[in-house]
Design a protein around this motif. Structure first.
Motif, short mmCIF file in Angstrom:
data_model
loop_
_atom_site.label_atom_id
_atom_site.label_comp_id
_atom_site.label_asym_id
_atom_site.label_seq_id
_atom_site.Cartn_x
_atom_site.Cartn_y
_atom_site.Cartn_z
N ASP A 61 0.81 -1.24 0.00
CA ASP A 61 0.00 0.00 0.00
C ASP A 61 0.83 1.27 0.00
N GLY A 62 2.07 1.18 -0.46
CA GLY A 62 2.87 2.40 -0.59
C GLY A 62 3.92 2.60 0.48
N SER A 63 4.26 1.55 1.22
CA SER A 63 5.31 1.71 2.25
C SER A 63 6.66 2.01 1.62
N HIS A 64 6.82 1.67 0.33
CA HIS A 64 8.06 1.93 -0.39
C HIS A 64 7.76 2.74 -1.66
N ALA A 65 7.07 3.86 -1.44
CA ALA A 65 6.75 4.78 -2.54
C ALA A 65 7.42 6.11 -2.24
N LEU A 66 8.49 6.40 -2.93
CA LEU A 66 9.20 7.67 -2.73
C LEU A 66 8.44 8.77 -3.45
N CYS A 67 7.51 9.36 -2.74
CA CYS A 67 6.62 10.37 -3.31
C CYS A 67 6.14 11.23 -2.16
N TYR A 68 6.07 12.55 -2.37
CA TYR A 68 5.70 13.45 -1.29
C TYR A 68 4.34 13.11 -0.69
N ALA A 69 3.46 12.51 -1.48
CA ALA A 69 2.13 12.17 -0.99
C ALA A 69 2.15 11.13 0.12
N PHE A 70 3.28 10.42 0.28
CA PHE A 70 3.37 9.37 1.29
C PHE A 70 4.22 9.78 2.49
N VAL A 71 4.65 11.03 2.54
CA VAL A 71 5.48 11.48 3.65
C VAL A 71 4.61 11.74 4.88
N ARG A 72 5.01 11.19 6.01
CA ARG A 72 4.26 11.36 7.26
C ARG A 72 4.44 12.78 7.80
N GLY A 73 3.34 13.39 8.19
CA GLY A 73 3.40 14.74 8.74
C GLY A 73 2.06 15.11 9.36
N PRO A 74 1.95 16.35 9.88
CA PRO A 74 0.71 16.77 10.53
C PRO A 74 -0.51 16.62 9.65
N GLY A 75 -0.34 16.89 8.35
CA GLY A 75 -1.47 16.77 7.45
C GLY A 75 -1.66 15.37 6.89
N ASN A 76 -0.74 14.48 7.21
CA ASN A 76 -0.81 13.11 6.69
C ASN A 76 -0.23 12.14 7.73
N PRO A 77 -0.91 11.99 8.86
CA PRO A 77 -0.37 11.16 9.95
C PRO A 77 -0.22 9.69 9.58
N GLU A 78 -0.93 9.24 8.55
CA GLU A 78 -0.85 7.84 8.14
C GLU A 78 0.25 7.62 7.11
N GLY A 79 1.01 8.64 6.80
CA GLY A 79 2.08 8.50 5.79
C GLY A 79 3.09 7.44 6.18
N SER A 80 3.64 6.78 5.18
CA SER A 80 4.55 5.66 5.43
C SER A 80 6.02 6.05 5.39
N LEU A 81 6.34 7.28 5.00
CA LEU A 81 7.73 7.71 4.86
C LEU A 81 8.12 8.66 5.97
N THR A 82 9.34 8.55 6.44
CA THR A 82 9.86 9.39 7.51
C THR A 82 10.53 10.63 6.91
N LYS A 83 10.14 11.81 7.37
CA LYS A 83 10.76 13.05 6.91
C LYS A 83 11.88 13.44 7.84
N ASN A 84 13.03 13.79 7.27
CA ASN A 84 14.20 14.18 8.05
C ASN A 84 14.26 15.69 8.21
N ALA A 85 15.11 16.14 9.11
CA ALA A 85 15.20 17.57 9.42
C ALA A 85 15.62 18.41 8.22
N ASP A 86 16.40 17.82 7.31
CA ASP A 86 16.88 18.57 6.14
C ASP A 86 15.88 18.57 4.98
N GLY A 87 14.72 17.98 5.18
CA GLY A 87 13.71 17.95 4.14
C GLY A 87 13.71 16.68 3.30
N SER A 88 14.72 15.84 3.45
CA SER A 88 14.74 14.57 2.76
C SER A 88 13.77 13.61 3.45
N PHE A 89 13.45 12.51 2.79
CA PHE A 89 12.57 11.52 3.41
C PHE A 89 12.95 10.13 2.95
#
Length: 229
Positions: A61-89
């Protein structure tokens, strides 16, 4: 190392012992005062149900989808990707990683040792949009890594890939030596979305990079939904 220039439909075989590759988009900023081209690159890990590539679906279901739509954050708590402090994920297992967003195409200097000549770098400025794949860490069920390119806010800016200058995707090894590249030509005029290429897993466990070159005007959401349906 010599670079192999791919034409649409051609493939480059990645050596089986190569465990990590870098890939990414390079393009030139527009001349004059026009709006910058904000290209985004996305890489979707896919499975092929019953070995059928035409039915490709997102792995887990997208656990390995390198796409901004899957980045976990306040607006997307179910996101599967971890965002780093430098903006990478990146993925939770570290198998796939995406550098921070480049919104202009200007890029920046690629990291290099003090005694390394700039001319020795494969393109001198570094990727604009870069991602890394640790092939050895990918889940065993992943059969394909589909690479897509889009233009952010293309409709409002009246932009398409025919107006982007000197755009290409390249693949490099762990030492940042370029292996192959695929130039995005005027064929994509009028198109705002391209399936640029796919990394395809071979029966012996090795991978090849295949230049797909399929342009469309589908939105990113439509691309994702097609892989989910």
């Amino acid at each position: 190392m010599a670079t192999f220039n791919l034409a649409k439909g051609q493939s480059f075989q990645i050596q089986k012992e190569m465990e990590l590759v870098h890939s990414g988009l390079v393009w030139d900023p527009p001349e004059g005062s026009g709006p910058a081209f904000d290209l985004d690159v996305h890489c979707f890990a896919l499975i092929h149900p019953r070995g059928d590539a035409s039915r490709a679906r997102l792995y887990n279901d997208g656990s390995h989808a390198l796409c901004y739509a899957f980045v976990r954050g306040p607006g997307n708590p179910e996101g599967s990707l971890t965002k780093n402090a430098d903006g990478s994920f990146q993925t939770e297992d570290g198998a796939m990683w995406h550098e921070r967003d480049d919104r202009t195409g200007k890029g920046g200097p690629a990291p290099r040792d003090e005694d390394e000549d700039e001319a020795d770098d494969h393109h001198g400025e570094g990727f604009r949009e870069e991602f890394k794949i640790v092939l050895a860490k990918l889940p065993a069920d992943v059969a394909e890594l589909a690479v897509w390119a889009t233009i952010h806010d293309a409709e409002r800016k009246r932009q398409d890939f025919g107006k982007v200058k000197n755009a290409y995707i390249e693949v490099c090894d762990a030492m940042d030596d370029e292996l192959c590249r695929y130039q995005l030509t005027s064929e994509f005029a009028g198109k705002t979305t391209i399936q640029v290429a796919s990394f395809l897993k071979q029966q012996d466990g090795s991978w090849k990079f295949h230049a797909v070159g399929a342009g469309s005007n589908a939105g990113l959401g439509e691309v994702i939904n097609a892989y989910l349906s």
